[in-house]
Design a protein around this motif. Structure first.
Motif, PDB file in Angstrom:
ATOM      1  N   ALA A  97       0.836  -1.202   0.000  1.00 18.74           N
ATOM      2  CA  ALA A  97       0.000   0.000   0.000  1.00 18.74           C
ATOM      3  C   ALA A  97       0.876   1.260   0.000  1.00 18.74           C
ATOM      4  N   GLU A  98       1.957   1.245   0.757  1.00 20.56           N
ATOM      5  CA  GLU A  98       2.867   2.393   0.788  1.00 20.56           C
ATOM      6  C   GLU A  98       3.524   2.607  -0.569  1.00 20.56           C
ATOM      7  N   ILE A  99       3.896   1.515  -1.233  1.00 20.57           N
ATOM      8  CA  ILE A  99       4.537   1.608  -2.546  1.00 20.57           C
ATOM      9  C   ILE A  99       3.573   2.186  -3.577  1.00 20.57           C
ATOM     10  N   THR A 100       2.328   1.708  -3.580  1.00 20.68           N
ATOM     11  CA  THR A 100       1.344   2.232  -4.543  1.00 20.68           C
ATOM     12  C   THR A 100       1.036   3.702  -4.262  1.00 20.68           C
ATOM     13  N   ALA A 101       0.974   4.080  -2.987  1.00 20.17           N
ATOM     14  CA  ALA A 101       0.716   5.479  -2.637  1.00 20.17           C
ATOM     15  C   ALA A 101       1.878   6.362  -3.102  1.00 20.17           C
ATOM     16  N   ALA A 102       3.100   5.871  -2.950  1.00 26.33           N
ATOM     17  CA  ALA A 102       4.268   6.637  -3.382  1.00 26.33           C
ATOM     18  C   ALA A 102       4.278   6.780  -4.905  1.00 26.33           C
ATOM     19  N   LYS A 103       3.909   5.720  -5.625  1.00 27.93           N
ATOM     20  CA  LYS A 103       3.855   5.784  -7.086  1.00 27.93           C
ATOM     21  C   LYS A 103       2.791   6.767  -7.546  1.00 27.93           C
ATOM     22  N   ALA A 108       1.290  11.990  -9.875  1.00 30.49           N
ATOM     23  CA  ALA A 108       0.561  13.245  -9.741  1.00 30.49           C
ATOM     24  C   ALA A 108       1.501  14.445  -9.845  1.00 30.49           C
ATOM     25  N   ALA A 109       2.681  14.313  -9.229  1.00 26.08           N
ATOM     26  CA  ALA A 109       3.655  15.395  -9.297  1.00 26.08           C
ATOM     27  C   ALA A 109       4.172  15.582 -10.739  1.00 26.08           C
ATOM     28  N   GLY A 110       4.331  14.460 -11.449  1.00 24.35           N
ATOM     29  CA  GLY A 110       4.777  14.518 -12.853  1.00 24.35           C
ATOM     30  C   GLY A 110       3.713  15.150 -13.743  1.00 24.35           C
TER      31      GLY A 110
END
Length: 114
Positions: A97-103, A108-110
């Protein structure tokens, strides 16, 4: 049962001789197997390598430690963790879940830059 007041606290005498030999060099580690020795006020600032049965664990003595034993700050058993299989599964799901949230945040930033 506590130690008799007439006897006074037990402090391993050889520790004091080692401290006197070092003098002001408080950075060096004083190795000891005397886990049962009480911490005296004269020991403040020194670093002791307290043996836990397998290795020496460094203990830097502070004012709060006076009156306690050296062995209290050098645990002899290694705590792994509770849970077993179920706990591993929960931790794996949390990590995913942390990995998907970071991706998602990275995407979104990109998109905001374009």
């Amino acid at each position: 049962m506590t130690r008799s007041l007439s006897k006074g606290p037990y402090v391993y005498e050889k520790l004091f001789t080692k401290m006197e030999k070092l003098g002001a060099k408080k950075e060096t580690v004083i190795k000891t197997w005397a886990r049962d020795s009480q911490i005296a006020p004269e020991m403040i600032g020194y670093t002791f390598g307290v043996h836990n049965g397998r290795e020496f664990i460094e203990v830097k003595v502070s004012e709060d430690m006076v009156g306690h034993r050296l062995g209290e700050f050098s645990p002899t058993r290694k705590f792994a963790k509770h849970g077993g299989k179920m706990q591993k599964e929960l931790e794996q799901k949390q990590k995913e879940a942390e990995i998907t949230a970071a991706k998602g945040a990275k995407e979104a930033a990109g998109a905001a830059k374009k």
